[in-house]
Design a protein around this motif. Structure first.
Motif, PDB file in Angstrom:
ATOM      1  N   GLN A   1     -27.062  -9.227  11.425  1.00 57.33           N
ATOM      2  CA  GLN A   1     -26.195  -8.418  12.600  1.00 57.33           C
ATOM      3  C   GLN A   1     -24.681  -8.609  12.006  1.00 57.33           C
ATOM      4  OE1 GLN A   1     -27.093  -6.533  14.397  1.00 57.33           O
ATOM      5  NE2 GLN A   1     -25.529  -5.906  15.756  1.00 57.33           N
ATOM      6  N   VAL A   2     -23.718  -7.443  11.728  1.00 52.45           N
ATOM      7  CA  VAL A   2     -22.473  -7.530  11.711  1.00 52.45           C
ATOM      8  C   VAL A   2     -21.653  -7.498  12.854  1.00 52.45           C
ATOM      9  CG1 VAL A   2     -20.613  -6.370  10.452  1.00 52.45           C
ATOM     10  CG2 VAL A   2     -22.914  -6.722   9.199  1.00 52.45           C
ATOM     11  N   GLN A   3     -20.743  -8.199  13.131  1.00 52.80           N
ATOM     12  CA  GLN A   3     -19.764  -7.859  14.199  1.00 52.80           C
ATOM     13  C   GLN A   3     -18.485  -7.986  14.014  1.00 52.80           C
ATOM     14  OE1 GLN A   3     -21.001 -11.662  16.685  1.00 52.80           O
ATOM     15  NE2 GLN A   3     -22.321 -10.353  17.996  1.00 52.80           N
ATOM     16  N   LEU A   4     -17.656  -7.212  14.474  1.00 54.82           N
ATOM     17  CA  LEU A   4     -16.106  -7.135  14.287  1.00 54.82           C
ATOM     18  C   LEU A   4     -15.518  -7.287  15.529  1.00 54.82           C
ATOM     19  CD1 LEU A   4     -16.470  -3.718  12.116  1.00 54.82           C
ATOM     20  CD2 LEU A   4     -16.629  -6.110  11.139  1.00 54.82           C
ATOM     21  N   VAL A   5     -14.488  -8.210  15.514  1.00 55.72           N
ATOM     22  CA  VAL A   5     -13.714  -8.639  16.707  1.00 55.72           C
ATOM     23  C   VAL A   5     -12.081  -8.408  16.364  1.00 55.72           C
ATOM     24  CG1 VAL A   5     -12.996 -10.501  18.251  1.00 55.72           C
ATOM     25  CG2 VAL A   5     -15.323 -10.408  17.277  1.00 55.72           C
ATOM     26  N   GLU A   6     -11.696  -7.480  16.848  1.00 52.11           N
ATOM     27  CA  GLU A   6     -10.095  -6.952  16.690  1.00 52.11           C
ATOM     28  C   GLU A   6      -9.155  -7.971  17.508  1.00 52.11           C
ATOM     29  OE1 GLU A   6     -11.645  -2.397  16.270  1.00 52.11           O
ATOM     30  OE2 GLU A   6      -9.424  -2.960  16.840  1.00 52.11           O
ATOM     31  N   SER A   7      -7.806  -7.976  16.874  1.00 55.01           N
ATOM     32  CA  SER A   7      -6.881  -8.615  17.719  1.00 55.01           C
ATOM     33  C   SER A   7      -5.403  -7.858  17.146  1.00 55.01           C
ATOM     34  CB  SER A   7      -6.926 -10.164  17.744  1.00 55.01           C
ATOM     35  OG  SER A   7      -6.637 -10.397  16.318  1.00 55.01           O
ATOM     36  N   GLY A   8      -4.627  -8.100  18.108  1.00 56.95           N
ATOM     37  CA  GLY A   8      -3.287  -7.647  17.599  1.00 56.95           C
ATOM     38  C   GLY A   8      -2.577  -6.392  17.870  1.00 56.95           C
ATOM     39  N   GLY A   9      -3.220  -5.728  18.732  1.00 57.28           N
ATOM     40  CA  GLY A   9      -2.676  -4.430  19.271  1.00 57.28           C
ATOM     41  C   GLY A   9      -1.567  -4.781  20.375  1.00 57.28           C
ATOM     42  N   GLY A  10      -0.698  -3.560  20.763  1.00 60.79           N
ATOM     43  CA  GLY A  10       0.155  -3.816  21.674  1.00 60.79           C
ATOM     44  C   GLY A  10       1.006  -2.879  21.836  1.00 60.79           C
ATOM     45  N   SER A  11       2.435  -2.857  22.388  1.00 56.93           N
ATOM     46  CA  SER A  11       3.311  -1.751  22.728  1.00 56.93           C
ATOM     47  C   SER A  11       4.613  -2.415  21.696  1.00 56.93           C
ATOM     48  CB  SER A  11       3.965  -1.745  24.060  1.00 56.93           C
ATOM     49  OG  SER A  11       2.770  -1.442  24.803  1.00 56.93           O
ATOM     50  N   VAL A  12       5.163  -1.159  21.076  1.00 56.67           N
ATOM     51  CA  VAL A  12       6.411  -1.401  20.240  1.00 56.67           C
ATOM     52  C   VAL A  12       7.308  -0.192  20.297  1.00 56.67           C
ATOM     53  CG1 VAL A  12       5.272  -0.550  18.265  1.00 56.67           C
ATOM     54  CG2 VAL A  12       7.120  -2.273  17.961  1.00 56.67           C
ATOM     55  N   GLN A  13       8.422  -0.276  20.024  1.00 58.39           N
ATOM     56  CA  GLN A  13       9.427   0.777  19.882  1.00 58.39           C
ATOM     57  C   GLN A  13       9.169   1.383  18.647  1.00 58.39           C
ATOM     58  OE1 GLN A  13      13.350  -0.790  21.195  1.00 58.39           O
ATOM     59  NE2 GLN A  13      12.957   0.193  23.149  1.00 58.39           N
ATOM     60  N   ALA A  14       9.601   2.625  18.604  1.00 60.61           N
ATOM     61  CA  ALA A  14       9.591   3.742  17.401  1.00 60.61           C
ATOM     62  C   ALA A  14      10.463   2.714  16.239  1.00 60.61           C
ATOM     63  CB  ALA A  14      10.427   4.887  17.647  1.00 60.61           C
ATOM     64  N   GLY A  15       9.806   2.762  15.056  1.00 55.66           N
ATOM     65  CA  GLY A  15      10.479   1.910  13.905  1.00 55.66           C
ATOM     66  C   GLY A  15      10.097   0.594  13.835  1.00 55.66           C
ATOM     67  N   GLY A  16       9.240  -0.055  14.663  1.00 60.15           N
ATOM     68  CA  GLY A  16       8.999  -1.356  14.736  1.00 60.15           C
ATOM     69  C   GLY A  16       7.571  -1.541  13.975  1.00 60.15           C
ATOM     70  N   SER A  17       7.054  -2.874  14.115  1.00 54.39           N
ATOM     71  CA  SER A  17       5.854  -3.130  13.112  1.00 54.39           C
ATOM     72  C   SER A  17       4.707  -3.656  14.078  1.00 54.39           C
ATOM     73  CB  SER A  17       6.426  -3.883  11.978  1.00 54.39           C
ATOM     74  OG  SER A  17       7.223  -3.280  11.132  1.00 54.39           O
ATOM     75  N   LEU A  18       3.756  -3.673  13.814  1.00 52.71           N
ATOM     76  CA  LEU A  18       2.572  -4.415  14.189  1.00 52.71           C
ATOM     77  C   LEU A  18       1.583  -4.771  13.211  1.00 52.71           C
ATOM     78  CD1 LEU A  18       1.659  -2.498  17.470  1.00 52.71           C
ATOM     79  CD2 LEU A  18       2.510  -4.982  17.386  1.00 52.71           C
ATOM     80  N   THR A  19       0.720  -5.778  13.393  1.00 43.26           N
ATOM     81  CA  THR A  19      -0.371  -6.211  12.428  1.00 43.26           C
ATOM     82  C   THR A  19      -1.740  -6.351  13.362  1.00 43.26           C
ATOM     83  OG1 THR A  19       0.740  -7.140  10.601  1.00 43.26           O
ATOM     84  CG2 THR A  19      -1.264  -7.716  10.624  1.00 43.26           C
ATOM     85  N   LEU A  20      -2.745  -5.322  12.973  1.00 38.80           N
ATOM     86  CA  LEU A  20      -3.819  -5.653  13.558  1.00 38.80           C
ATOM     87  C   LEU A  20      -4.781  -6.555  12.650  1.00 38.80           C
ATOM     88  CD1 LEU A  20      -4.707  -1.921  14.517  1.00 38.80           C
ATOM     89  CD2 LEU A  20      -3.748  -3.736  15.937  1.00 38.80           C
ATOM     90  N   SER A  21      -5.773  -7.268  13.192  1.00 36.30           N
ATOM     91  CA  SER A  21      -6.616  -8.218  12.632  1.00 36.30           C
ATOM     92  C   SER A  21      -8.128  -7.741  12.950  1.00 36.30           C
ATOM     93  CB  SER A  21      -6.490  -9.569  12.733  1.00 36.30           C
ATOM     94  OG  SER A  21      -5.191  -9.832  12.411  1.00 36.30           O
ATOM     95  N   CYS A  22      -9.104  -8.053  12.135  1.00 37.54           N
ATOM     96  CA  CYS A  22     -10.244  -7.871  12.446  1.00 37.54           C
ATOM     97  C   CYS A  22     -11.398  -8.781  11.507  1.00 37.54           C
ATOM     98  CB  CYS A  22     -10.982  -6.344  11.953  1.00 37.54           C
ATOM     99  SG  CYS A  22     -12.582  -5.764  12.188  1.00 37.54           S
ATOM    100  N   VAL A  23     -11.846  -9.730  12.367  1.00 37.53           N
ATOM    101  CA  VAL A  23     -12.501 -10.783  11.969  1.00 37.53           C
ATOM    102  C   VAL A  23     -14.139 -10.194  11.810  1.00 37.53           C
ATOM    103  CG1 VAL A  23     -13.624 -13.255  12.177  1.00 37.53           C
ATOM    104  CG2 VAL A  23     -11.369 -12.519  12.993  1.00 37.53           C
TER     105      VAL A  23
END
Length: 125
Positions: A1-23
């Motif tokens: 069984q494969v499981q995917l757990v995400e993290s790292g979303g959020g709010s940011v202003q235009a021009g900003g950066s975010l990193t999403l992770s998926c274990v």
């Protein structure tokens, strides 16, 4: 069984950066990638790559080329999506996906068998 757990979303202003992770747990093959779905729109493929490390091709949607980077850390069994120069149009729920048996990763679409729970990304102007 494969499981995917995400993290790292959020709010940011235009021009900003975010990193999403998926274990990722379990055995995967074919392709793994990131998709997004904006309010009132269909699911859109963002980036994809092969599970086999020897196949290094990576595919991006035209809308994110040069701004987003998909990568993985095999030791941590984690898939990443680094998002830079974010725009309000990038606002969406982002999903990681794994196991596309036909291995046509370039399609940025098609049947992925396993999905993460989704991460909200909101970009304000």
């Amino acid at each position: 069984q494969v499981q995917l757990v995400e993290s790292g979303g959020g709010s940011v202003q235009a021009g900003g950066s975010l990193t999403l992770s998926c274990v990722v747990s379990g055995y995967t093959y074919g392709c793994m990638g990131w998709f997004r779905q904006a309010p009132g729109k269909g699911r859109e493929g963002v980036a994809a790559m092969y599970v086999i490390p020897s196949r290094t091709d990576i595919y991006y949607a035209d809308s994110v080329k040069g701004r987003f980077t998909i990568s993985r850390d095999n030791g941590k069994k984690t898939l990443y999506l680094q998002m830079n120069s974010l725009k309000p149009d990038d606002t969406a729920v982002y999903y990681c996906a794994a196991v596309k048996p036909d291995a046509r990763c370039y399609e940025l679409a098609g049947e992925y068998r396993y999905w993460g729970q989704g991460s909200q990304v909101t970009v304000s102007s």
